[in-house]
Motif scaffolding. Structure first.
Motif, mmCIF file in Angstrom:
data_model
loop_
_atom_site.group_PDB
_atom_site.id
_atom_site.type_symbol
_atom_site.label_atom_id
_atom_site.label_comp_id
_atom_site.label_asym_id
_atom_site.label_seq_id
_atom_site.Cartn_x
_atom_site.Cartn_y
_atom_site.Cartn_z
ATOM 1 N N ASN A 50 1.319 -1.141 0.113
ATOM 2 C CA ASN A 50 0.440 0.206 0.305
ATOM 3 C C ASN A 50 1.225 1.809 -0.084
ATOM 4 O O ASN A 50 1.935 1.576 1.062
ATOM 5 C CB ASN A 50 -1.016 -0.314 1.498
ATOM 6 N N SER A 107 1.127 6.106 -0.887
ATOM 7 C CA SER A 107 0.070 7.521 -0.989
ATOM 8 C C SER A 107 1.772 8.812 -0.922
ATOM 9 O O SER A 107 2.549 8.109 -0.334
ATOM 10 C CB SER A 107 -1.039 7.292 0.092
ATOM 11 N N ARG A 161 2.252 12.798 0.096
ATOM 12 C CA ARG A 161 1.753 13.151 0.407
ATOM 13 C C ARG A 161 3.085 14.240 0.481
ATOM 14 O O ARG A 161 4.229 14.295 0.754
ATOM 15 C CB ARG A 161 1.489 13.584 1.992
ATOM 16 N N THR A 207 -4.244 9.367 -0.898
ATOM 17 C CA THR A 207 -5.155 8.217 -1.463
ATOM 18 C C THR A 207 -4.459 7.566 -1.686
ATOM 19 O O THR A 207 -2.777 7.558 -2.456
ATOM 20 C CB THR A 207 -5.678 8.421 -3.342
ATOM 21 N N ARG A 208 -4.737 5.976 -1.397
ATOM 22 C CA ARG A 208 -3.444 4.776 -1.357
ATOM 23 C C ARG A 208 -3.743 3.848 -2.588
ATOM 24 O O ARG A 208 -5.351 3.826 -2.897
ATOM 25 C CB ARG A 208 -4.075 4.276 -0.661
ATOM 26 N N SER A 209 -2.917 3.336 -3.139
ATOM 27 C CA SER A 209 -3.168 2.086 -3.828
ATOM 28 C C SER A 209 -2.904 0.809 -3.046
ATOM 29 O O SER A 209 -1.789 0.699 -2.625
ATOM 30 C CB SER A 209 -2.161 2.498 -5.935
ATOM 31 N N HIS A 238 2.350 7.808 -8.793
ATOM 32 C CA HIS A 238 1.485 9.004 -8.348
ATOM 33 C C HIS A 238 1.768 10.124 -8.492
ATOM 34 O O HIS A 238 1.512 11.109 -8.554
ATOM 35 C CB HIS A 238 1.329 8.338 -6.030
ATOM 36 N N THR A 247 -6.050 12.467 -10.038
ATOM 37 C CA THR A 247 -6.509 12.204 -8.484
ATOM 38 C C THR A 247 -6.062 10.906 -8.466
ATOM 39 O O THR A 247 -6.715 10.203 -9.752
ATOM 40 C CB THR A 247 -8.423 11.887 -8.739
ATOM 41 N N GLN A 273 -8.495 5.091 -5.203
ATOM 42 C CA GLN A 273 -7.781 4.026 -4.331
ATOM 43 C C GLN A 273 -8.724 2.461 -5.008
ATOM 44 O O GLN A 273 -9.491 2.553 -5.284
ATOM 45 C CB GLN A 273 -8.952 3.683 -2.988
ATOM 46 N N GLU A 314 -13.974 -0.114 0.931
ATOM 47 C CA GLU A 314 -13.626 -0.310 2.323
ATOM 48 C C GLU A 314 -14.634 -1.558 3.122
ATOM 49 O O GLU A 314 -15.141 -2.866 2.689
ATOM 50 C CB GLU A 314 -14.069 0.985 2.124
#
Length: 503
Positions: free
Chosen positions: A222, A224, A226, A235-237, A259, A268, A271, A291
């Motif tokens: 995972n 992301s 920032r 937002t994570r992949s 990213h 954008t 996810q 989720e």
């Protein structure tokens, strides 16, 4: 189908963003039976031959918890410095996949068996980075889909799919980190080092062989980004089922660059889950990530809670092996080698083989020499791990003993090892069959030395004249005449004696 993805350079990505990672590692436990039934977990069986009504999700079939699976989970939790729950439950994680026969996975949700731990990992330059552990929980594996007719082995482009449920129900432990922050440009290296250290820990505990190439251990990366100075995560992949240490590092690095390219262009991040491609080192989109609420978790009604007694937990704690990092540091001091040397031994997967060879009577330097030299080369050429070679630490120790006692020199020892690897028998049997003992008969050696001197008169005169370094040519001639079976040091002594020169 070739997919092209825009990237920015790694340096430019790190100039603007801080990477944040979360690593989820699934470990297949080495139990003899599945997590909730008595079916065998042995690899290589005919498809769908190791199944029963329980692991096939038949109506009315009731599960029962594998006690060894629970014990293994507690051992892993303790080794990761986690708290062990006094009471926890299984839950149903509901989603539909063709390879999941029950249409739900028996897992743990808000009540894991182990939580709030950490693992210290050592990077290539010796820096130690602490990775915080969120949880380690028990669950079961799914079956396996085989997509037929396409070029990639994936469902896209396939004409049909086959399902094998032998793997459905095999015990898994999922180990989830807390967000890994502060690694900066070393984030991919930290990810690789963490999975490597975790693999060593799992193997030391004896709960799994943790062979990533066989899917016994796999990592979801995972990631992301920032912007610098921000506190809120991006937002994570989630790159799924990465199955080698190198690929974990490459996947993290690629996603950082991808990213950054999306964010820099004003786009954008979605996810989603992504697939890693070994051939290109790239990732491609899989599906939009659900989720937790999308899985409709609820407590598993067919299983009683798990409540390990504190006495049992402490008994398991007392039986834990030495932590791999602490063990490596101890061995490094005992062997008198550098941190770089130990890292090389770790990367080669040679630590246990060297330790076992020393235990069988070899000195540390010789054990390292053979495993990191001749045997590592053979393993690399054969494309197998060191422990898959057809030679035991005891046999390597015996070769070392034969060298030390003067029965073999290094050249002959390599031939003995080659014979053992080819299945010609024990080191002593190979020596006998191939006639590889060092020529120790002084008469035979003296004759060979005299013939070498007579056949190389000019070189002999140079040596008599003070050019002692030229003796190497005569030593080589004797070694050739004896098919490499003479003791080179003794040959040199005899040559200098015959020529009346001091060494």
């Amino acid at each position: 189908m070739t997919v092209t993805t825009d990237l920015v350079s790694y340096e430019d990505a790190l100039a603007s963003y801080d990477p944040v990672m979360g690593l989820e590692v699934h470990v297949e436990l080495g139990t003899k039976t599945k997590m909730f039934c008595g079916c065998s977990t042995e690899l290589g069986a005919e498809p769908n031959s190791q199944t029963c009504p329980t692991c096939l999700g038949m109506p009315g079939a009731l599960p029962a918890v594998n006690a060894i699976g629970v014990e293994s989970a507690i051992k892993i939790g303790l080794a990761l410095h986690c708290e062990i729950a006094e009471w926890c439950r299984f839950a149903r994680k509901n989603y539909f996949y063709p390879d999941m026969p029950k249409n739900f996975q028996t897992s743990q949700y808000d009540e894991p068996i182990a939580f709030n731990g950490y693992l210290d990992v050592q990077l290539e330059d010796g820096e130690v980075f602490r990775v915080e552990i969120e949880r380690a929980h028990m669950e079961e594996d799914t079956g396996k889909s085989l997509h037929v007719g396409g070029a990639t082995g994936r469902i896209h482009g396939a004409s049909h799919s086959l399902l094998d449920y032998n793997r459905a129900g095999i015990p898994l432990i999922e180990i989830v980190t807390k967000p890994i922050e502060g690694a900066g440009e070393r984030a991919p290296e930290v990810a690789k080092a963490y999975v490597a250290e975790l693999r060593e820990l799992i193997k030391a505990l004896g709960v799994s062989e943790a062979r990533m190439e066989q899917g016994q251990m796999r990592c979801d990366v995972n990631l992301s980004l920032r912007p610098h100075g921000r506190e809120k995560f991006g937002t994570r992949s989630e790159t799924k089922n990465v199955n080698s240490l190198r690929s974990v590092e490459r996947a993290a690095r690629f996603e950082i660059q991808r990213h950054a390219a999306v964010l820099n262009s004003g786009g954008t991040i979605i996810q989603e889950t992504r697939h890693f491609h070994e051939d290109t080192g790239s990732t491609t989109s899989g599906r939009v990530k659900e989720e937790a609420e999308d899985y409709r978790y609820f407590p598993e009604p067919d299983l009683v809670p798990v409540a390990p007694s504190r006495e049992w937990v402490e008994e398991l704690r007392e039986g834990l092996p030495e932590q791999p990092l602490a063990r490596r540091n101890r061995l490094r001091e005992e062997w008198g080698i550098t941190a770089h040397d130990m890292q090389s031994i770790l990367n080669a997967g040679a630590i246990d083989s060297i330790v076992a060879t020393i235990a069988a009577g070899a000195d540390a330097a010789s054990a390292r020499k053979w495993w990191m030299g001749e045997l590592a080369r053979t393993a690399n050429e054969s494309g197998v791990s060191l422990d898959a070679l057809a030679i035991t630490p005891e046999q390597v120790a015996r070769v070392t003993a034969l060298v030390n006692e003067g029965s073999l020199n290094d050249k002959l020892a390599r031939q003995v090892i080659e014979g053992v690897l080819k299945g010609e028998g024990t080191p002593d049997e190979v020596v006998e069959k191939r006639g590889l003992k060092v020529v120790s008969d002084e008469g035979a050696l003296t004759t060979a030395v005299e013939e070498a001197i007579a056949g190389n008169a000019a070189i002999a005169d140079k040596i008599r004249g003070g050019k002692v370094a030229a003796v190497g040519a005569l030593v080589g001639a004797v070694m050739k005449a004896t098919r490499g079976q003479a003791d080179a040091a003794r040959v040199k002594e005899l040559i200098l004696e015959k020529l009346g020169v001091e060494g």
